[in-house]
Design an enzyme around this catalytic site. Structure first.
Site, PDB file in Angstrom:
ATOM      1  N   CYS A   1     -16.685  -1.931 -19.085  1.00 34.90           N
ATOM      2  CA  CYS A   1     -16.909  -1.612 -17.672  1.00 34.90           C
ATOM      3  C   CYS A   1     -18.219  -2.233 -17.172  1.00 34.90           C
ATOM      4  CB  CYS A   1     -16.939  -0.095 -17.501  1.00 34.90           C
ATOM      5  SG  CYS A   1     -17.299   0.405 -15.816  1.00 34.90           S
TER       6      CYS A   1
ATOM      7  N   CYS B   1     -11.119   2.209 -15.659  1.00 33.18           N
ATOM      8  CA  CYS B   1     -11.462   3.630 -15.561  1.00 33.18           C
ATOM      9  C   CYS B   1     -10.167   4.438 -15.429  1.00 33.18           C
ATOM     10  CB  CYS B   1     -12.386   3.849 -14.357  1.00 33.18           C
ATOM     11  SG  CYS B   1     -13.277   5.398 -14.440  1.00 33.18           S
TER      12      CYS B   1
ATOM     13  N   CYS C   1     -23.385   4.651 -15.214  1.00 35.13           N
ATOM     14  CA  CYS C   1     -22.323   5.652 -15.028  1.00 35.13           C
ATOM     15  C   CYS C   1     -22.725   7.003 -15.606  1.00 35.13           C
ATOM     16  CB  CYS C   1     -21.031   5.162 -15.687  1.00 35.13           C
ATOM     17  SG  CYS C   1     -19.729   6.411 -15.638  1.00 35.13           S
TER      18      CYS C   1
ATOM     19  N   CYS D   1     -14.645   2.097 -21.300  1.00 36.96           N
ATOM     20  CA  CYS D   1     -16.035   2.103 -20.815  1.00 36.96           C
ATOM     21  C   CYS D   1     -16.832   0.936 -21.379  1.00 36.96           C
ATOM     22  CB  CYS D   1     -16.708   3.421 -21.172  1.00 36.96           C
ATOM     23  SG  CYS D   1     -15.930   4.829 -20.351  1.00 36.96           S
TER      24      CYS D   1
ATOM     25  N   GLU E   1       0.824  -1.211   0.000  1.00 40.21           N
ATOM     26  CA  GLU E   1       0.000   0.000   0.000  1.00 40.21           C
ATOM     27  C   GLU E   1       0.859   1.263   0.000  1.00 40.21           C
ATOM     28  OE1 GLU E   1      -3.203   0.669  -0.395  1.00 40.21           O
ATOM     29  OE2 GLU E   1      -3.393  -1.448  -0.884  1.00 40.21           O
TER      30      GLU E   1
HETATM   31  S1  SF4 Z   1     -18.252   3.588 -17.632  1.00 41.93           S
HETATM   32 FE1  SF4 Z   1     -17.840   5.128 -16.101  1.00 41.93          FE
HETATM   33  S2  SF4 Z   1     -16.935   4.049 -14.369  1.00 41.93           S
HETATM   34 FE2  SF4 Z   1     -16.849   2.706 -16.151  1.00 41.93          FE
HETATM   35  S3  SF4 Z   1     -14.826   3.068 -17.055  1.00 41.93           S
HETATM   36 FE3  SF4 Z   1     -16.268   4.432 -18.086  1.00 41.93          FE
HETATM   37  S4  SF4 Z   1     -16.157   6.320 -16.922  1.00 41.93           S
HETATM   38 FE4  SF4 Z   1     -15.261   4.733 -15.642  1.00 41.93          FE
END
Ligand code: SF4
Length: 358
Positions: free
Chosen positions: A207, A197, A213, A204, A42
């Site tokens: 994601c 992200c 989002c 995206c 960390e």
């Molecule tokens: S959809 Fe939203 S949370 Fe997902 S990678 Fe894209 S910007 Fe990031």
């Protein structure tokens, strides 16, 4: 206006599903996932990416396998194994914290977030990450990656360094942290920020939470998080002296324990106004025989730029000037086992072999 119309676990449930197949399960500090290894990782991961940290982490635990080994080590040894990772206060705090835990906590990490946060170098998010990963306690983390994810996902505008923005981010971070599977969730949200992200060109389409989002749906991903208000940082300049004696050794000076490059071995510096010959005579009893100016370059810290001009000086050392051993070192640059050096000093010493004509 930001997005609050979400249940606490729609985010974490989808994230955990994604993590099972796409997350990172083979990081060296996960096997074994001891408090010492989690803490070390960390601290290294603050300001540094996983791919860079892995090599440093493996070398570090190979030299200091347990907390007690680190606590008993010399500062020089610790700095040598940290050299190149930057932000050297982290290494000094690591060393101090290891000693405190050994002396005051019998070598066991405290499992109370308030006690952990009193240790040098451990803030709220780092304490939470240690407790979540090493002890499976439910605590929310909020590092740089998580801030970026939450700003985009919830559509939070405003620089995340601002108090009110940060308070809001903590609220969302707490809200999303599940009651169970906290070890996986903590790694999952870090992985999401680091691999999906990302700061530039986020993925995206891959994601797991893209349907909900805000930034993705509003087509404003590149505008979030809001950048830090611009302020110019000052420029300072220095001349770094590469003093080489007849045996080809270079004079290094140990930096004071705190401040920039604290505890590392650096090159002596001098201002542009000072007279080199007089300076070398008065400070070290050295006579300059030849001077070669190197190529100036810029090293940037978070709060200022440092313009460095290397000066390669061949010197005659009559040896009448007694130097304190723990502050000055005539270093043989041909040795592979280097002491802990700041990055710009490594650059300058690496160029020495090209200057044999001095
Ligand atoms: S959809 Fe939203 S949370 Fe997902 S990678 Fe894209 S910007 Fe990031």
């Amino acid at each position: 206006m930001f997005n609050t119309n979400l249940t606490a676990d729609s985010f974490s449930t989808q994230l955990l599903r994604w993590f099972a197949d796409h997350g990172r399960h083979d990081l060296p500090w996960q096997h074994p996932r001891s408090p010492y290894r989690v803490w070390l990782a960390e601290i290294m991961l603050q300001q540094t990416q996983v791919q860079t940290v892995i090599g440093y982490f493996n070398r570090f635990v190979s030299r200091f396998p347990e907390l007690a080994d680190l606590a008993a080590a010399s500062t020089d040894d610790v700095m040598q194994h940290w050299a190149g990772l930057g932000y050297y206060a982290r290494a000094r705090n690591l060393h101090k914290t290891a000693q405190i835990i050994c002396l005051e906590y019998g070598g066991q990490f405290p499992q109370d977030p308030d006690l952990l946060q009193q240790l040098p170098g451990i803030g709220r998010s780092t304490a939470a990450a240690i407790l979540a990963q090493a002890f499976a306690q439910r605590h929310a983390i909020l590092d740089g990656n998580v801030k970026r994810v939450l700003c985009r996902y919830h559509g939070i505008h405003g620089w995340p360094g601002e108090r009110k923005v940060q308070d809001l981010l903590w609220q969302f971070a707490e809200q999303h942290t599940p009651a169970t599977h906290v070890v996986d969730y903590t790694q999952a949200i870090m992985d999401m920020g680091a691999t999906l992200c990302t700061r530039t060109r986020p993925r995206c389409v891959d994601c797991p939470v893209n349907h909900d989002c805000y930034a993705h749906n509003q087509n404003c991903v590149s505008q979030l998080p809001t950048g830090k208000p611009r302020q110019s940082i000052p420029v300072r300049s220095t001349r770094m002296l590469v003093l080489r004696d007849a045996q080809g050794r270079v004079l290094l000076e140990k930096r004071p324990p705190s401040g920039i490059w604290g505890g590392l071995w650096s090159l002596p510096e001098t201002s542009e106004e000072s007279d080199l010959q007089t300076d070398c005579q008065q400070r070290w009893g050295l006579t300059i025989e030849a001077i070669h100016a190197g190529i100036p370059f810029r090293h940037t810290f978070s709060h200022y730029h440092l313009d460095i001009t290397p000066l390669y000086l061949q010197v005659k050392n009559p040896g009448f000037c007694v130097m304190e051993e723990d502050r000055w070192l005539w270093y043989n640059n041909a040795l592979s086992d280097r002491p802990g050096l700041p990055a710009p000093v490594t650059v300058i010493l690496n160029q020495l072999s090209e200057l044999d004509g001095l």
